[in-house]
Design a protein around this motif. Structure first.
Motif, PDB file in Angstrom:
ATOM      1  N   UNK A 176       1.611 -48.012 -40.638  1.00 52.41           N
ATOM      2  CA  UNK A 176       0.973 -47.195 -39.617  1.00 52.41           C
ATOM      3  C   UNK A 176      -0.334 -47.749 -39.095  1.00 52.41           C
ATOM      4  N   UNK A 177      -0.657 -48.989 -39.440  1.00 49.86           N
ATOM      5  CA  UNK A 177      -1.903 -49.591 -38.979  1.00 49.86           C
ATOM      6  C   UNK A 177      -1.883 -49.773 -37.456  1.00 49.86           C
ATOM      7  N   UNK A 178      -3.019 -49.534 -36.821  1.00 50.00           N
ATOM      8  CA  UNK A 178      -3.134 -49.687 -35.374  1.00 50.00           C
ATOM      9  C   UNK A 178      -2.750 -51.109 -34.964  1.00 50.00           C
ATOM     10  N   UNK A 179      -1.919 -51.226 -33.940  1.00 50.17           N
ATOM     11  CA  UNK A 179      -1.421 -52.536 -33.521  1.00 50.17           C
ATOM     12  C   UNK A 179      -2.549 -53.465 -33.094  1.00 50.17           C
ATOM     13  N   UNK A 180      -3.503 -52.923 -32.364  1.00 48.94           N
ATOM     14  CA  UNK A 180      -4.610 -53.760 -31.913  1.00 48.94           C
ATOM     15  C   UNK A 180      -5.444 -54.258 -33.091  1.00 48.94           C
ATOM     16  N   UNK A 181      -5.653 -53.386 -34.076  1.00 50.65           N
ATOM     17  CA  UNK A 181      -6.403 -53.798 -35.257  1.00 50.65           C
ATOM     18  C   UNK A 181      -5.626 -54.835 -36.052  1.00 50.65           C
ATOM     19  N   UNK A 182      -4.317 -54.651 -36.154  1.00 47.14           N
ATOM     20  CA  UNK A 182      -3.482 -55.617 -36.873  1.00 47.14           C
ATOM     21  C   UNK A 182      -3.505 -56.972 -36.178  1.00 47.14           C
ATOM     22  N   UNK A 183      -3.477 -56.954 -34.853  1.00 45.54           N
ATOM     23  CA  UNK A 183      -3.533 -58.216 -34.100  1.00 45.54           C
ATOM     24  C   UNK A 183      -4.878 -58.902 -34.307  1.00 45.54           C
ATOM     25  N   UNK A 184      -5.940 -58.116 -34.298  1.00 48.23           N
ATOM     26  CA  UNK A 184      -7.282 -58.685 -34.502  1.00 48.23           C
ATOM     27  C   UNK A 184      -7.401 -59.291 -35.900  1.00 48.23           C
ATOM     28  N   UNK A 185      -6.897 -58.578 -36.906  1.00 48.40           N
ATOM     29  CA  UNK A 185      -6.958 -59.098 -38.274  1.00 48.40           C
ATOM     30  C   UNK A 185      -6.165 -60.389 -38.406  1.00 48.40           C
ATOM     31  N   UNK A 186      -4.988 -60.428 -37.789  1.00 49.10           N
ATOM     32  CA  UNK A 186      -4.167 -61.639 -37.857  1.00 49.10           C
ATOM     33  C   UNK A 186      -4.877 -62.815 -37.215  1.00 49.10           C
TER      34      UNK A 186
END
Length: 343
Positions: A176-186
């Motif tokens: 359920x992690x926010x997609x934008x946050x997941x993209x930033x972390x990656x």
């Protein structure tokens, strides 16, 4: 024929004196010198060229160019220990870093939230307190805690505070992690993933234990300057096993095993072989790139200034650190053919 007695310590010394004062024929002189042992000390040509400027060894350490000199002083009506204060703040959901010294606290965090949370202890603000980590161990601990918090802030890193030494680990993706946050972390972890040439989190094959790549962190004073030393390590979450005792059961929080590291010696480390095999191929081939990637992650994100809490002016005293993005290097003291490593 004249005869005389000549006193000498040893025959070798007598022969040496004779050679010095007697002009022996060359053939006889050479004959005498044949028995001379090889000298242990011989003249050598000392290096006269300046040291090479190119560094040859990269350290896994970053220079702390500046650190907090003061913290908020909070007075208490009664003495309390640092663990007690931290537990109270945790229960109240207050984010702060504290160090207790009798009836005084040194605090980084929001002033009003800390005072409200510690109202039962009669907490009141009392200006600022100077920090001298060289003299005061409590100040050293406060700065160490705050540094780890500041490095992990706004990064996909989870700080871990231990008496034996602090560390940070890569945060595993959450459901359920926010997609934008997941993209930033990656994106933030892309260089590190390329350096490791493998995933940074996952599960240990055959065991199913979760693992996370991370760092052991250490704050050291070397030659009058503070350095952050970091050691890459693969942390494995080994479930604690409750041990049956006479009439009781050991509480997990009292277990001496570290859930993110190795178990006590008596029970061994079930993930030890996997961990050693995982790192065997990294030490020489990928080590330099791993060190560079960690240094980049810790310093490039958010600039060189690291803030433990990101407080607004007037809200409290924040812990600010200036961390150099360049790791420590060494270089040879003189030129030698060994350092011409072109292949």
């Amino acid at each position: 024929m004249d005869v005389a007695v000549v006193e000498c310590t040893t025959f070798d010394e007598l022969a040496a004196d004779i050679v010095k004062i007697t002009d022996l024929p060359k053939q006889l002189f050479d004959r005498v010198m044949e028995g001379r042992p090889t000298p242990r000390l011989v003249p050598v040509q000392l290096p006269i060229t300046e040291a090479r400027n190119f560094p040859v060894l990269r350290y896994s350490s970053l220079l702390i160019e500046s650190m907090p000199r003061t913290a908020r002083r909070v007075k208490l009506a009664q003495s309390a220990t640092s663990p007690t204060i931290r537990e109270i703040l945790k229960e109240r959901g207050v984010k702060a870093t504290v160090a207790a010294n009798g009836r005084e606290l040194a605090v980084f965090g929001r002033d009003q939230e800390v005072v409200d949370a510690l109202s039962s202890l009669g907490a009141t603000l009392d200006g600022e307190i100077k920090l001298d980590p060289v003299v005061d161990s409590w100040a050293m601990g406060l700065i160490y805690d705050s540094l780890v918090r500041s490095l992990a802030r706004r990064l996909p890193l989870i700080p871990r505070y231990k008496r034996s030494g602090h560390s940070v680990v890569i945060a595993s993706p959450r459901d359920g992690e926010d997609r934008e946050q997941a993209r930033r972390n990656a994106q933030l972890l892309s260089n590190l993933r390329n350096a490791y040439k493998s995933e940074l989190t996952g599960t240990v094959p055959g065991l199913g234990f979760p693992f996370q790549e991370g760092l052991f962190l250490k704050l050291d004073l070397i030659n009058g300057r503070w350095w952050l030393g970091f050691e890459p390590y693969t942390f494995v979450h080994i479930p604690r096993v409750e041990v049956a005792q006479v009439g009781s059961l050991e509480h997990p929080e009292n277990s001496s095993s570290d859930p993110m590291g190795a178990r006590p010696e008596r029970s061994g480390d079930p993930a030890g072989d996997w961990r050693r095999e995982r790192w065997a191929q990294r030490y020489n081939r990928n080590w330099a790139s791993i060190i560079a990637a960690w240094a980049q992650l810790l310093t490039d994100s958010g600039g060189e200034t690291k803030r433990a809490f990101g407080l607004q002016d007037g809200a409290g005293i924040d812990a600010l650190f200036e961390v150099s993005p360049v790791t420590g290097w060494s270089r040879p003291g003189h030129h030698h053919a060994y350092f011409d490593r072109t292949t």
